[in-house]
Design an enzyme around this catalytic site. Structure first.
Site, PDB file in Angstrom:
ATOM      1  N   CYS A   1      28.030  38.586  31.567  1.00 55.16           N
ATOM      2  CA  CYS A   1      27.375  37.301  31.349  1.00 55.16           C
ATOM      3  C   CYS A   1      28.359  36.235  30.896  1.00 55.16           C
ATOM      4  CB  CYS A   1      26.313  37.451  30.264  1.00 55.16           C
ATOM      5  SG  CYS A   1      25.163  38.780  30.594  1.00 55.16           S
TER       6      CYS A   1
ATOM      7  N   GLY B   1      26.916  34.650  35.750  1.00 52.84           N
ATOM      8  CA  GLY B   1      25.548  35.155  35.716  1.00 52.84           C
ATOM      9  C   GLY B   1      24.589  34.217  36.401  1.00 52.84           C
TER      10      GLY B   1
ATOM     11  N   ASN C   1      27.804  38.877  25.767  1.00 52.47           N
ATOM     12  CA  ASN C   1      28.478  39.311  26.990  1.00 52.47           C
ATOM     13  C   ASN C   1      29.178  40.617  26.678  1.00 52.47           C
ATOM     14  OD1 ASN C   1      31.502  38.247  28.729  1.00 52.47           O
ATOM     15  ND2 ASN C   1      29.845  39.536  29.442  1.00 52.47           N
TER      16      ASN C   1
ATOM     17  N   TYR D   1      38.985  39.571  39.333  1.00 51.91           N
ATOM     18  CA  TYR D   1      37.819  39.127  40.101  1.00 51.91           C
ATOM     19  C   TYR D   1      36.891  38.170  39.367  1.00 51.91           C
ATOM     20  CZ  TYR D   1      33.190  39.160  42.133  1.00 51.91           C
ATOM     21  OH  TYR D   1      31.988  38.767  42.635  1.00 51.91           O
TER      22      TYR D   1
HETATM   23  P1  AMP Z   1      32.644  46.104  48.397  1.00 53.35           P
HETATM   24  O1  AMP Z   1      32.244  45.340  49.597  1.00 53.35           O
HETATM   25  O2  AMP Z   1      31.529  46.910  47.820  1.00 53.35           O
HETATM   26  O3  AMP Z   1      33.878  46.951  48.604  1.00 53.35           O
HETATM   27  O4  AMP Z   1      32.989  45.064  47.253  1.00 53.35           O
HETATM   28  C1  AMP Z   1      34.179  44.375  47.276  1.00 53.35           C
HETATM   29  C2  AMP Z   1      33.943  42.896  47.364  1.00 53.35           C
HETATM   30  O5  AMP Z   1      33.034  42.503  46.329  1.00 53.35           O
HETATM   31  C3  AMP Z   1      35.220  42.145  47.143  1.00 53.35           C
HETATM   32  O6  AMP Z   1      35.267  41.117  48.123  1.00 53.35           O
HETATM   33  C4  AMP Z   1      35.140  41.581  45.752  1.00 53.35           C
HETATM   34  O7  AMP Z   1      35.599  40.245  45.720  1.00 53.35           O
HETATM   35  C5  AMP Z   1      33.671  41.643  45.394  1.00 53.35           C
HETATM   36  N1  AMP Z   1      33.429  42.253  44.075  1.00 53.35           N
HETATM   37  C6  AMP Z   1      34.216  43.055  43.357  1.00 53.35           C
HETATM   38  N2  AMP Z   1      33.630  43.426  42.206  1.00 53.35           N
HETATM   39  C7  AMP Z   1      32.430  42.834  42.169  1.00 53.35           C
HETATM   40  C8  AMP Z   1      31.352  42.813  41.232  1.00 53.35           C
HETATM   41  N3  AMP Z   1      31.410  43.505  40.083  1.00 53.35           N
HETATM   42  N4  AMP Z   1      30.258  42.079  41.536  1.00 53.35           N
HETATM   43  C9  AMP Z   1      30.199  41.395  42.693  1.00 53.35           C
HETATM   44  N5  AMP Z   1      31.177  41.384  43.629  1.00 53.35           N
HETATM   45  C10 AMP Z   1      32.289  42.082  43.379  1.00 53.35           C
END
Ligand code: AMP
Length: 494
Positions: free
Chosen positions: A14, A41, A115, A258
């Site tokens: 958050c 969030g 958070n 990220y």
């Molecule tokens: P995936 O497609 O499941 O391999 O997720 C990787 C993609 O999601 C990458 O492009 C990241 O930028 C993004 N990402 C990584 N961690 C998170 C997270 N905790 N929540 C949302 N998106 C994420």
């Protein structure tokens, strides 16, 4: 290992903020700060203020822009207050978990924005419930609020916070409103970020410095791990109390990779610079000469520009191009409920520019691979767009284990890298080559050591004590628990 704990209740990835001003209403600055923290969030947004006599609260589901009508802000009277944006964790979309959490009790009113994620919620809740505390949500924030309220009955504010910190374990960056006093607290290992900013007519506490920027303020510094910061209620300054000290911190490296905004400065580093530096490391560790370097927008951008610059500095004949366009109106693919929906969402969200890609060898750079949905789809998309070869380079180490500290990462079964080596993952996503960044590169770019980072999701060893998982720390509890709260309460000269 001390008695086991586990992360129970929804994770809380958050954004938090707190403001104390000299006379002017705090609601609008809080609202603008929440806008700046919206990426942390999107499920709910809320503000709690205090006008010196009573507390005012407005908490709604939805984005900041939808959660507040102009009249709502006008009704939030008072020069002090806190705010919160909450991340939508799959399976926990729940109005009762929206924050700030607020409660009135014998010693006044409390508002709390959290958070992070506690790892001993269940045992604390049981104990409090046995003592007659009634709970309205299954989140850990309410547990913190009850602990603090209970401690405030027979201790002053500083001692009550210290006692609370000695009872709650896990990851927390908090902004707290006790009547018209605003406080900020960071857990003893400083897992989630929190910083202090100075405004023309007051002070602000925020998850990220980008929120201070939008208020035309100046970043003063990060809140230190284990520190309590108390904003003076006339906005004239703040006091600092180092309530708990531990040998090592456990800053979340994933904030830099990220989660945080690139324009935020966290624990002394500008996120954008860190990402560029990680890109440079990526080139040094696993550079491959291709015609084009493509970032995955938006999170891969800074990595890719650092990578391409390092490649060009080394004399590689490689160009940097924005060959993937993002539709910013598609929600985050990550939280789609089914794999099918996630795959469709990647296709809707990212579209390749054929002219940039056709007939070329490309290196695609993303910040991370979690389930592998994005990278699998990307390799397919780029191949369809005519790429001759697709090399994936990732600005983080392989994510092999879940996050219990507040980032929704998916379970071990869903993580593509859990129990698989890089070659097996490459095969699965069908790239011509795949390379992750080393853990040492992360420590190097952050100018710290592995011992001061939380690397749980890439090592499977956590800086907190989690049931069923191993810990990388010998001592995970702040010791010297002192029920009176006298020892260790030092006032610094900030
Ligand atoms: P995936 O497609 O499941 O391999 O997720 C990787 C993609 O999601 C990458 O492009 C990241 O930028 C993004 N990402 C990584 N961690 C998170 C997270 N905790 N929540 C949302 N998106 C994420």
């Amino acid at each position: 290992m001390p008695e086991g704990r586990h992360s129970d209740g929804p994770t809380e990835k958050c954004g938090v903020v707190g403001v104390s001003l000299d006379g002017r209403d705090a609601s609008r600055p809080l609202y603008y700060a929440l806008y700046a923290l919206q990426h942390r969030g999107q499920e709910s947004a809320g503000i709690v203020t205090h006008d010196g006599f009573q507390q005012h609260s407005h908490v709604e589901m939805g984005l900041v822009g939808d959660a507040f009508e102009p009249g709502d802000l006008d009704a939030l009277n008072g020069a002090t207050g806190i705010g919160h944006v909450r991340y939508p964790t799959a399976g926990s979309v729940n109005a009762c978990c929206a924050q700030p959490f607020s409660v009135s009790f014998k010693s006044g009113s409390l508002g709390l924005s959290h958070n992070g994620n506690l790892v001993n919620t269940a045992e604390l809740r049981e104990e409090l419930a046995a003592n007659g505390h009634a709970f309205t949500s299954d989140g850990d924030t309410e547990v913190i609020a009850h602990e603090l309220a209970r401690n405030l009955l027979d201790a002053d504010l500083i001692r009550a916070v210290k006692r609370t910190m000695n009872r709650i374990h896990g990851s927390y960056s908090l902004t707290i409103a006790h009547d018209d006093t605003v406080l900020g607290v960071r857990d003893p290992q400083g897992n989630r970020p929190l910083c202090i900013g100075e405004l023309e007519d007051g002070y602000v506490l925020a998850s990220e410095s980008a929120a201070i920027d939008v208020l035309d303020g100046e970043l003063v510094r990060d809140v230190r791990p284990g520190e309590l910061v108390v904003l003076e209620d006339d906005g004239a300054g703040f006091e600092s109390y180092q309530l708990v000290e531990m040998d090592n911190s456990a800053h979340c490296f994933f904030e830099h990779v990220y989660f945080a905004r690139p324009d935020s400065r966290i624990d002394g580093s500008l996120v954008y610079d860190v990402r560029r530096e990680l890109g440079r490391h990526l080139w040094a560790e696993s550079g491959v000469e291709t015609d084009v370097v493509l970032p995955v927008p938006d999170s891969g951008r800074a990595f890719a520009s650092g990578y391409a610059k390092a490649a060009q500095d080394d004399g590689a004949d490689v160009s940097f191009a924005e060959g993937l366009m993002k539709n910013r109106y598609v929600g985050r693919t990550f939280i789609m409920p089914t794999q099918d929906a996630r795959e469709r969402a990647v296709r809707l969200k990212l579209n390749p520019i054929r002219d940039v890609i056709e007939g070329k060898t490309v290196t695609v750079i993303d910040d991370s691979i979690v389930r592998g949905t994005t990278s699998t789809q990307l390799v397919e998309l780029l191949t369809e767009a005519g790429a001759e070869a697709v090399h994936m380079r990732i600005g983080a180490p392989a994510i092999v284990a879940p996050c219990y500290m507040g980032i929704d990462m998916a379970s071990r079964e869903e993580l593509i890298a859990a129990g698989r080596d890089t070659e097996a993952i490459r095969e699965e996503i069908d790239a011509d080559s795949l390379a992750y960044l080393s853990i040492d590169a992360i420590a190097d770019a952050l100018e710290t050591t592995r011992a001061d980072l939380c690397l749980g999701c890439v090592t499977g060893e956590y800086p907190y004590d989690i049931e069923g998982e191993s810990t990388d720390r010998e001592v995970i509890r702040p010791d010297g628990e002192d029920a009176s709260g006298d020892a260790g309460v030092a006032r610094s000269d900030d």
